[in-house]
Design a protein around this motif. Structure first.
Motif, PDB file in Angstrom:
ATOM      1  N   TYR A 103      -7.063  89.468  19.589  1.00 52.83           N
ATOM      2  CA  TYR A 103      -6.577  88.377  20.438  1.00 52.83           C
ATOM      3  C   TYR A 103      -6.872  87.018  19.813  1.00 52.83           C
ATOM      4  O   TYR A 103      -6.061  86.097  19.911  1.00 52.83           O
ATOM      5  CB  TYR A 103      -7.170  88.470  21.836  1.00 52.83           C
ATOM      6  CG  TYR A 103      -6.504  89.521  22.691  1.00 52.83           C
ATOM      7  CD1 TYR A 103      -5.158  89.436  23.021  1.00 52.83           C
ATOM      8  CD2 TYR A 103      -7.223  90.607  23.174  1.00 52.83           C
ATOM      9  CE1 TYR A 103      -4.538  90.404  23.797  1.00 52.83           C
ATOM     10  CE2 TYR A 103      -6.613  91.578  23.956  1.00 52.83           C
ATOM     11  CZ  TYR A 103      -5.277  91.466  24.261  1.00 52.83           C
ATOM     12  OH  TYR A 103      -4.662  92.424  25.028  1.00 52.83           O
ATOM     13  N   HIS A 106      -4.350  86.177  17.288  1.00 56.27           N
ATOM     14  CA  HIS A 106      -3.069  85.834  17.880  1.00 56.27           C
ATOM     15  C   HIS A 106      -3.160  84.601  18.781  1.00 56.27           C
ATOM     16  O   HIS A 106      -2.197  84.277  19.486  1.00 56.27           O
ATOM     17  CB  HIS A 106      -2.515  87.039  18.655  1.00 56.27           C
ATOM     18  CG  HIS A 106      -2.038  88.119  17.739  1.00 56.27           C
ATOM     19  ND1 HIS A 106      -2.878  89.069  17.212  1.00 56.27           N
ATOM     20  CD2 HIS A 106      -0.813  88.369  17.218  1.00 56.27           C
ATOM     21  CE1 HIS A 106      -2.192  89.872  16.427  1.00 56.27           C
ATOM     22  NE2 HIS A 106      -0.940  89.468  16.399  1.00 56.27           N
ATOM     23  N   ASP A 108      -4.991  83.971  21.520  1.00 57.72           N
ATOM     24  CA  ASP A 108      -5.188  84.161  22.964  1.00 57.72           C
ATOM     25  C   ASP A 108      -6.689  84.163  23.260  1.00 57.72           C
ATOM     26  O   ASP A 108      -7.322  85.213  23.357  1.00 57.72           O
ATOM     27  CB  ASP A 108      -4.535  85.478  23.398  1.00 57.72           C
ATOM     28  CG  ASP A 108      -4.433  85.594  24.909  1.00 57.72           C
ATOM     29  OD1 ASP A 108      -5.037  84.762  25.622  1.00 57.72           O
ATOM     30  OD2 ASP A 108      -3.760  86.536  25.372  1.00 57.72           O
TER      31      ASP A 108
END
Length: 179
Positions: A103, A106, A108
């Protein structure tokens, strides 16, 4: 005539013991084993860029692995699995770290913190420590080095341990930490 205490032996700096003096009392310096001497010799003889590049290669391999296995879509029993979780059902201290890394890669941040908040907290410090160390070693940069005292490391490990225990408790609000 000069006093006896001020007479020095030729070629010996004042304050240093003369060549005829017995060696100082005390235990002899510890002898290192062959393997340690070998590693230290290899370290001295290796190019200055070897260690930073090796660490960077390990970090790159772990990032590549994380991106390749897509851990957020893996089934519960899919390989690789955590042996502790597989055999006991408990979350290990590192459980969720690979998903948190995925995450983070990416972008996030909330989802990454949901999977392993301690890992997300530590990543910026670890990256800065690497850049400061490698920059000083390779390019002579004078970035401030993070000095982690034993107290800071102990507190970090204690927080990680408490986090690991709390996320295994089976009642609210701790069930929200289970991943």
């Amino acid at each position: 005539m000069t006093p006896m205490s001020s007479v020095t032996e030729p070629g010996v700096a004042s304050g240093a013991p003369p060549a005829w003096a017995p060696p100082p009392a005390g235990p002899p310096p510890p002898q290192q084993d062959r393997f340690t001497r070998y590693l230290q010799r290899r370290w001295r003889e290796s190019p200055v860029w070897a260690a930073p590049v090796a660490v960077l290669a390990c970090m790159g391999a772990s990032v590549g692995y994380t991106l390749a296995v897509h851990p957020t879509e893996a089934a519960a029993g899919a390989a690789p699995t955590c042996l502790l979780k597989y055999t006991t059902g408990f979350l290990c201290p590192g459980c969720g770290g690979t998903r948190a890394a995925w995450y983070l890669l990416h972008g996030d941040l909330p989802a990454a913190a949901r999977h392993h908040a301690v890992f997300v907290f530590a990543v910026p410090f670890l990256l800065y420590m690497y850049v400061a160390w490698a920059g000083r070693r390779l390019f002579g940069w004078q970035l401030p080095q993070l000095q982690l005292s034993p107290t800071v490391l102990g507190v970090f490990i204690a927080v990680w341990g408490v986090f690991s225990v709390l996320r295994n408790l089976p009642w609210a609000p701790f069930t929200s930490l289970y991943v």
